[in-house]
Design a protein around this motif. Structure first.
Motif, PDB file in Angstrom:
ATOM      1  N   THR A  23      -0.613  -7.464  -5.428  1.00 26.25           N
ATOM      2  CA  THR A  23      -0.956  -8.815  -5.892  1.00 26.25           C
ATOM      3  C   THR A  23       0.297  -9.653  -6.038  1.00 26.25           C
ATOM      4  OG1 THR A  23      -0.753  -8.080  -8.175  1.00 26.25           O
ATOM      5  CG2 THR A  23      -2.971  -8.050  -7.223  1.00 26.25           C
ATOM      6  N   GLY A  24       1.473  -9.021  -5.995  1.00 28.18           N
ATOM      7  CA  GLY A  24       2.731  -9.762  -6.219  1.00 28.18           C
ATOM      8  C   GLY A  24       2.969 -10.002  -7.701  1.00 28.18           C
ATOM      9  N   LEU A  25       2.204  -9.295  -8.540  1.00 22.70           N
ATOM     10  CA  LEU A  25       2.349  -9.506  -9.983  1.00 22.70           C
ATOM     11  C   LEU A  25       2.992  -8.317 -10.698  1.00 22.70           C
ATOM     12  CD1 LEU A  25      -1.002 -11.243 -10.972  1.00 22.70           C
ATOM     13  CD2 LEU A  25       1.271 -12.236 -10.985  1.00 22.70           C
ATOM     14  N   GLY A  26       3.073  -7.156  -9.976  1.00 28.58           N
ATOM     15  CA  GLY A  26       3.528  -5.920 -10.627  1.00 28.58           C
ATOM     16  C   GLY A  26       4.881  -6.060 -11.313  1.00 28.58           C
ATOM     17  N   LEU A  27       5.899  -6.556 -10.582  1.00 29.16           N
ATOM     18  CA  LEU A  27       7.250  -6.625 -11.163  1.00 29.16           C
ATOM     19  C   LEU A  27       7.383  -7.741 -12.195  1.00 29.16           C
ATOM     20  CD1 LEU A  27       9.674  -5.842  -8.210  1.00 29.16           C
ATOM     21  CD2 LEU A  27       9.069  -4.416 -10.165  1.00 29.16           C
ATOM     22  N   SER A  28       6.666  -8.872 -11.973  1.00 24.45           N
ATOM     23  CA  SER A  28       6.753  -9.924 -12.994  1.00 24.45           C
ATOM     24  C   SER A  28       6.108  -9.438 -14.288  1.00 24.45           C
ATOM     25  CB  SER A  28       6.132 -11.226 -12.511  1.00 24.45           C
ATOM     26  OG  SER A  28       4.870 -10.987 -11.979  1.00 24.45           O
ATOM     27  N   SER A  60       4.150  -8.926   5.112  1.00 23.15           N
ATOM     28  CA  SER A  60       3.466  -8.148   6.152  1.00 23.15           C
ATOM     29  C   SER A  60       3.522  -6.648   5.859  1.00 23.15           C
ATOM     30  CB  SER A  60       4.109  -8.426   7.500  1.00 23.15           C
ATOM     31  OG  SER A  60       5.462  -8.059   7.443  1.00 23.15           O
ATOM     32  N   ARG A  61       4.498  -6.253   4.941  1.00 22.72           N
ATOM     33  CA  ARG A  61       4.659  -4.809   4.713  1.00 22.72           C
ATOM     34  C   ARG A  61       3.485  -4.205   3.956  1.00 22.72           C
ATOM     35  NH1 ARG A  61      10.777  -4.244   2.530  1.00 22.72           N
ATOM     36  NH2 ARG A  61       9.823  -5.060   0.666  1.00 22.72           N
ATOM     37  N   ASN A  62       2.953  -4.987   3.039  1.00 27.56           N
ATOM     38  CA  ASN A  62       1.916  -4.422   2.201  1.00 27.56           C
ATOM     39  C   ASN A  62       0.976  -5.515   1.749  1.00 27.56           C
ATOM     40  OD1 ASN A  62       0.451  -3.428   0.007  1.00 27.56           O
ATOM     41  ND2 ASN A  62       1.993  -1.823  -0.256  1.00 27.56           N
ATOM     42  N   ARG A  80       4.513   2.890  -3.143  1.00 30.33           N
ATOM     43  CA  ARG A  80       4.055   2.008  -2.070  1.00 30.33           C
ATOM     44  C   ARG A  80       5.160   1.629  -1.103  1.00 30.33           C
ATOM     45  NH1 ARG A  80       1.673  -2.936  -3.697  1.00 30.33           N
ATOM     46  NH2 ARG A  80       2.299  -2.648  -5.857  1.00 30.33           N
ATOM     47  N   TYR A  81       6.389   1.506  -1.658  1.00 30.94           N
ATOM     48  CA  TYR A  81       7.492   1.111  -0.780  1.00 30.94           C
ATOM     49  C   TYR A  81       8.419   2.287  -0.470  1.00 30.94           C
ATOM     50  CZ  TYR A  81       5.574  -3.325  -2.235  1.00 30.94           C
ATOM     51  OH  TYR A  81       4.704  -4.344  -2.486  1.00 30.94           O
ATOM     52  N   GLY A  82       7.907   3.521  -0.711  1.00 30.95           N
ATOM     53  CA  GLY A  82       8.692   4.724  -0.422  1.00 30.95           C
ATOM     54  C   GLY A  82       8.428   5.193   1.004  1.00 30.95           C
ATOM     55  N   ASP A 135       4.290   3.025  -9.223  1.00 31.38           N
ATOM     56  CA  ASP A 135       3.353   2.595  -8.185  1.00 31.38           C
ATOM     57  C   ASP A 135       4.101   1.918  -7.024  1.00 31.38           C
ATOM     58  OD1 ASP A 135       0.651   2.322  -7.389  1.00 31.38           O
ATOM     59  OD2 ASP A 135       0.847   0.153  -7.759  1.00 31.38           O
ATOM     60  N   ASN A 136       5.068   1.034  -7.385  1.00 32.83           N
ATOM     61  CA  ASN A 136       5.880   0.364  -6.348  1.00 32.83           C
ATOM     62  C   ASN A 136       6.713   1.382  -5.578  1.00 32.83           C
ATOM     63  OD1 ASN A 136       4.972  -2.158  -6.817  1.00 32.83           O
ATOM     64  ND2 ASN A 136       6.769  -2.886  -7.926  1.00 32.83           N
ATOM     65  N   ALA A 137       7.307   2.343  -6.321  1.00 30.31           N
ATOM     66  CA  ALA A 137       8.146   3.350  -5.654  1.00 30.31           C
ATOM     67  C   ALA A 137       7.311   4.127  -4.635  1.00 30.31           C
ATOM     68  CB  ALA A 137       8.737   4.296  -6.695  1.00 30.31           C
TER      69      ALA A 137
HETATM   70  P1  ADP Z   1       3.504  -6.248  -5.089  1.00 29.21           P
HETATM   71  O1  ADP Z   1       2.120  -6.277  -5.560  1.00 29.21           O
HETATM   72  O2  ADP Z   1       3.699  -7.064  -3.851  1.00 29.21           O
HETATM   73  O3  ADP Z   1       4.062  -4.900  -5.028  1.00 29.21           O
HETATM   74  P2  ADP Z   1       5.459  -6.566  -7.109  1.00 29.21           P
HETATM   75  O4  ADP Z   1       5.705  -7.669  -8.054  1.00 29.21           O
HETATM   76  O5  ADP Z   1       5.203  -5.247  -7.687  1.00 29.21           O
HETATM   77  O6  ADP Z   1       4.312  -7.052  -6.175  1.00 29.21           O
HETATM   78  O7  ADP Z   1       6.711  -6.484  -6.161  1.00 29.21           O
HETATM   79  C1  ADP Z   1       7.203  -7.646  -5.581  1.00 29.21           C
HETATM   80  C2  ADP Z   1       7.904  -7.312  -4.257  1.00 29.21           C
HETATM   81  O8  ADP Z   1       9.084  -6.543  -4.507  1.00 29.21           O
HETATM   82  C3  ADP Z   1       7.085  -6.438  -3.376  1.00 29.21           C
HETATM   83  O9  ADP Z   1       6.239  -7.224  -2.566  1.00 29.21           O
HETATM   84  C4  ADP Z   1       8.109  -5.700  -2.553  1.00 29.21           C
HETATM   85  O10 ADP Z   1       8.478  -6.476  -1.477  1.00 29.21           O
HETATM   86  C5  ADP Z   1       9.291  -5.618  -3.494  1.00 29.21           C
HETATM   87  N1  ADP Z   1       9.381  -4.281  -4.133  1.00 29.21           N
HETATM   88  C6  ADP Z   1       8.935  -3.907  -5.346  1.00 29.21           C
HETATM   89  N2  ADP Z   1       9.254  -2.640  -5.632  1.00 29.21           N
HETATM   90  C7  ADP Z   1       9.919  -2.171  -4.563  1.00 29.21           C
HETATM   91  C8  ADP Z   1      10.491  -0.900  -4.212  1.00 29.21           C
HETATM   92  N3  ADP Z   1      10.441   0.131  -5.039  1.00 29.21           N
HETATM   93  N4  ADP Z   1      11.091  -0.780  -3.017  1.00 29.21           N
HETATM   94  C9  ADP Z   1      11.132  -1.840  -2.158  1.00 29.21           C
HETATM   95  N5  ADP Z   1      10.615  -3.060  -2.430  1.00 29.21           N
HETATM   96  C10 ADP Z   1      10.006  -3.226  -3.596  1.00 29.21           C
END
Ligand code: ADP
Length: 467
Positions: A430-435, A424-426, A376-378, A372-374
């Motif tokens: 929620t900022g919880l995905g990676l944690s 500001s990027r997105n 959103r930030y792709g 999902d992150n890949a």
């Molecule tokens: P969010 O809901 O903001 O995506 P995450 O915990 O998933 O929260 O990610 C924390 C931050 O890490 C994101 O806000 C983003 O800035 C950065 N991030 C996560 N995954 C990627 C990625 N694949 N490429 C670039 N930045 C990323």
């Protein structure tokens, strides 16, 4: 005793042990010295008598003896006894005298002659008799071996003969050893006090932390690697962890309230707006859709928080079983590959039959969060690839993209709750995905790391230790 300070306790125990050791040593020294001295006195008594033994000879006439002799002659039966001038009456307080078998002294000296008349002559045996509280050793030698039947040599010596050296030994033992003991006790006390100083430092710091709640305080003991330094180190590490944990709890609570406040304000605003004046059905519908979207966001936030809490404190909530990770990853990839957001394609290469002991739902969540992150930030029309491999010790899951990338100094922070590299990027996240990814990896005894280049893309690697 329990109320005494440790230094006093150590000194008391140490002193008691020292007193016992010194007392036993003193008694032993005095006893052994006395034994040696008594033996020396007896040996000297025997030596004196044995030396005089050959100095007595019998001659029928005085003329038959050497005329140049200055020896002493005593009339004996029908001849003379010649006492050689080497005969010594007294040597080192050992007295020696020549006796008839009826006890008459013929020659020599004996200061206690009258007192030991009742002591029988016994050949080559050391006898003893106490006279006026003083013990005397008596040694007799029959001269019959020299052909002089009925003649005896008797030697006597008092046991006090050794009293001077014994007095010295006693004085040294009684004065010197206790003085040494006293010095050791004082030295031991000072040493114990010096060694306990760091403990006072530790206890003062602990009190300051517990009284003032200042978790920034640390114990400063300076350089060293003894037990107390290690204790201080452990204590400092513990306080550091507490500080971190309090800090993260504090931040977490403030972040949660902050994160919930935004959707809540939107919901409240929408409600107020729709209640303000009558609106068309379509406008009401729009308002409800916004409220629903914010409600969903809050629900997912609350669900995520609950998942965190369960993983951290209630591990049993998520049961573990053998999960075919290859199938799980493939299924998630297959589903998500169909989404193609912004024209981003998903490729995956999954080694078959890789299993872990874990929770399938959480593992699915981990993979989908990373993909999902890949997405959103792709970059538009970019590429995301997923791999699952293993070696003898570990299983590796990687999710790479050629998206916007992450700054070096933010690479660690993005795994913290609510951290967003560039808010500001997105605004949807929620900022919880990676944690959540990190928490799930830890839950499976794994870890997660990231390699990234700004503008080039990112690669997330999750490693699980094989069971
Ligand atoms: P969010 O809901 O903001 O995506 P995450 O915990 O998933 O929260 O990610 C924390 C931050 O890490 C994101 O806000 C983003 O800035 C950065 N991030 C996560 N995954 C990627 C990625 N694949 N490429 C670039 N930045 C990323």
């Amino acid at each position: 005793m329990n109320r005494l300070p440790i230094v006093a306790k150590i000194t008391l125990w140490f002193s008691a042990a020292l007193v016992i050791v010194v007392s036993i040593t003193s008694v032993m020294i005095l006893f052994v010295s006395d034994q040696i001295l008594q033996k020396t006195i007896k040996d000297s008594l025997i030596d004196t008598v044995e030396n005089n033994f050959d100095e007595v000879e019998f001659y029928p006439t005085v003329a038959s003896a050497d005329p140049n002799d200055t020896d002493y002659f005593v009339k004996y039966i029908d001849g003379f006894l010649e006492i050689d001038d080497d005969y010594l009456n007294e040597v080192n307080n050992v007295y020696s005298a020549l006796y008839n078998s009826d006890g008459t002294m013929i020659y020599g000296e004996n200061p206690i002659a009258g007192e030991i008349d009742d002591v029988e002559f016994v050949n080559s045996v050391v006898q003893s008799k106490k006279i006026d509280g003083t013990l005397y050793y008596i040694f007799d030698r029959s001269l019959s071996e020299n052909g002089l039947d009925g003649l005896w040599l008797r030697g006597v010596v008092s046991e006090n003969q050794g009293s001077v050296p014994m007095d010295k030994i006693t004085r040294i033992t009684i004065v010197f050893l206790p003085a040494l003991m006293l010095l050791s006790i004082i030295g031991g006390y000072l040493l114990a006090r010096r060694m306990m100083r760091p403990v006072k430092n530790i206890s003062d710091t602990a009190s300051q932390i517990s009284d003032g709640g200042d978790l920034k305080k640390r114990i400063e003991l300076g350089d060293g690697d003894d037990e107390l330094h290690r204790l201080a180190d452990t204590f400092n590490k513990m306080v550091e962890r507490l500080e971190l944990s309090f800090e993260s709890e504090r931040r977490f609570t403030s972040d949660v309230s902050h994160e919930l406040r935004t959707p809540m304000s939107v919901i409240m605003a929408q409600c107020e707006y729709s209640l303000e004046k009558p609106m068309s059905g379509e406008e009401y519908c729009d308002c409800l859709k916004t409220i629903q979207r914010q409600g969903r966001k809050m629900t997912s936030l609350i669900n995520d928080m609950l998942s965190f809490a369960r993983m951290e404190t209630n591990a049993e909530y998520y049961s573990k079983e053998s999960v075919n990770l290859s199938e799980t990853v493939s299924a998630v990839c297959e589903d998500m590959a169909m989404i193609k957001p912004n024209g981003i394609t998903l490729e995956y290469e999954v080694q078959s039959d890789i299993s872990v002991l874990g929770n399938a739902a959480l593992l699915t969540r981990l993979v989908s969060n990373l993909i999902d992150n890949a997405y959103r930030y792709g970059k538009a029309d970019g590429k995301t690839s997923v791999t699952l491999t293993q070696d003898t010790e570990n299983i590796y899951l990687t999710v790479s993209d050629n998206g916007i990338g992450i700054k070096k100094d933010e690479a660690d922070k993005i795994f913290e709750r609510f951290y967003r590299a560039d808010k500001s990027r997105n605004s949807n996240g929620t900022g919880l995905g990676l944690s959540m990814v990190k928490q799930i990896a830890l839950f499976h005894n794994g870890s997660v790391s990231v390699e990234s280049e700004i503008g080039e893309g990112s690669k997330f690697t999750v490693s699980f230790r094989k069971n």
